[in-house]
Design an enzyme around this catalytic site. Structure first.
Site, PDB file in Angstrom:
ATOM      1  N   GLU A 123       0.830  -1.202   0.000  1.00  0.00           N
ATOM      2  CA  GLU A 123       0.000   0.000   0.000  1.00  0.00           C
ATOM      3  C   GLU A 123       0.869   1.260   0.000  1.00  0.00           C
ATOM      4  O   GLU A 123       0.559   2.240  -0.686  1.00  0.00           O
ATOM      5  CB  GLU A 123      -0.945  -0.016   1.201  1.00  0.00           C
ATOM      6  N   GLU A 143      -4.083  -9.752   3.185  1.00  0.00           N
ATOM      7  CA  GLU A 143      -4.933  -9.449   4.344  1.00  0.00           C
ATOM      8  C   GLU A 143      -6.101 -10.411   4.522  1.00  0.00           C
ATOM      9  O   GLU A 143      -6.465 -10.752   5.655  1.00  0.00           O
ATOM     10  CB  GLU A 143      -5.467  -8.008   4.238  1.00  0.00           C
TER      11      GLU A 143
END
Length: 269
Positions: A123, A143
Site C-alpha cells: 500500500e 490481508e
C-alpha cells in the site's frame, strides 16, 4: 525522527526516505506511519526535485507490525470488552492520511522495492508515483488470509493501478507474485537485477528531476485528481494547470533553452 523507524537524507536534487527497522523486516508501526508525512514535509521544504522511498535490510516492508495493530489501535480490546472500534477507525484514518501525503506532494516519488513487499508495505509502494523492483521481490496483499481487507488505500490504489479484474484476483486470493509478473500487469514500472533497485530508482528520479518542477508537480496532480472524472472535466484540469504554467519563469526558460538548443536551468518558479 531517529527513533521512529524512518530515516531521511538529502543528496543534491534527490531526497531519500528509508524504512529503517531491518530487524523487523521494516514492519510498519504507528510511529513510522506518523513519521512518514513528517519526512515528506521535511524534504518538501528543501530544494529537492524527486524523492525515493526504500527499505533497509532484506526487505522493503513485511507490512503492518501486528504488535502495533493489536496494542496501539484498540483492536485487541480491554479485559472483558471488545475492540475499541472508534480508536481503530481513528488509526486507519491517520494511516490513510499518512500515505495520502506521499501522493499529494508535488514532487515525483519513486518506490525502490526489494525482498518482501506485502500488505501495508505494498500500500505504501502504491502511494508512490512509480515503482522499481529488483529480481526476487515478491508483492501482494495477503490481508484476507487473516480475515481483513487492505484498508490503507490498498483496494483503491491497486484497482487504479492494475484494473478491477486483476486487483480482485490479487486481493481475494491473497497471492504474492514475483516482480516479473508484477511488471506484466503494471504493478511495477521496471524490474532490475538484484541489488540494483536503488540505483535504478535514482536513475528514474534524476530523469524526472531534469524537467521543470512546477510542471512535473502539476502533471502529477492532474493525473491523480483526474482519474475517474469524465473526459471534459479531466481536460479542464489540463487547461487550468497550463494557464498558470504559462506565467512561470520556468516556461520562459524552457522555451528560451529550446530555441538556443541548450539544457534549461529550471528554478521552480
Amino acid at each position: 525522527m531517529a527513533d521512529s523507524g524512518i530515516k531521511v537524507r538529502i543528496e543534491g536534487e534527490l531526497a531519500y526516505i528509508a524504512l529503517n527497522r531491518p530487524e523487523k523486516r521494516n514492519a510498519i508501526n504507528q510511529a513510522m506511519l506518523r513519521a512518514l508525512p513528517e519526512a515528506i514535509d521535511e524534504v518538501d521544504r528543501n530544494d529537492v526535485r524527486a524523492i525515493i522511498i526504500y527499505g533497509e535490510g532484506q526487505a522493503f516492508s513485511a507490512g503492518i507490525d501486528f504488535t502495533s495493530l493489536t496494542n496501539d489501535t484498540g483492536a485487541r480490546g480491554g479485559e472483558g470488552g471488545g475492540p475499541d472500534m472508534q480508536r481503530f477507525r481513528r488509526f486507519v484514518a491517520e494511516s490513510q492520511a499518512s500515505l495520502n501525503r506521499i501522493e499529494s506532494v508535488e514532487k515525483p516519488v519513486i518506490g525502490a522495492l526489494h525482498g518482501f513487499v506485502g500488505g501495508l508495505g505494498l500500500e505504501l509502494a502504491l502511494a508512490c508515483d512509480a515503482r522499481i523492483a529488483s529480481v526476487g521481490a515478491r508483492l501482494g496483499m495477503p490481508e484476507v488470509r487473516i480475515g481483513l481487507v487492505p484498508d490503507v488505500g490498498g483496494t483503491t490504489r491497486l484497482t487504479r493501478t492494475v484494473g478491477y479484474a486483476r486487483s480482485k484476483e490479487l486481493i481475494m486470493t491473497a497471492r504474492m507474485i514475483e516482480a516479473a509478473d508484477a511488471e506484466k500487469i503494471g504493478l511495477v514500472n521496471r524490474v532490475v537485477a538484484e541489488g540494483t533497485h536503488l540505483a535504478a530508482a535514482e536513475e528514474l528520479a534524476r530523469e524526472m528531476a531534469r524537467n521543470a518542477p512546477l510542471a512535473v508537480g502539476l502533471a502529477k496532480r492532474i493525473i491523480d485528481k483526474g482519474h475517474g472524472l469524465d473526459k471534459m472535466t479531466f481536460q479542464e484540469l489540463e487547461v487550468l494547470a497550463q494557464s498558470s504554467l504559462l506565467l512561470t519563469e520556468d516556461f520562459r526558460e524552457g522555451a528560451t533553452a529550446l530555441a538556443q538548443r541548450r539544457e534549461p536551468r529550471f528554478k521552480g518558479r
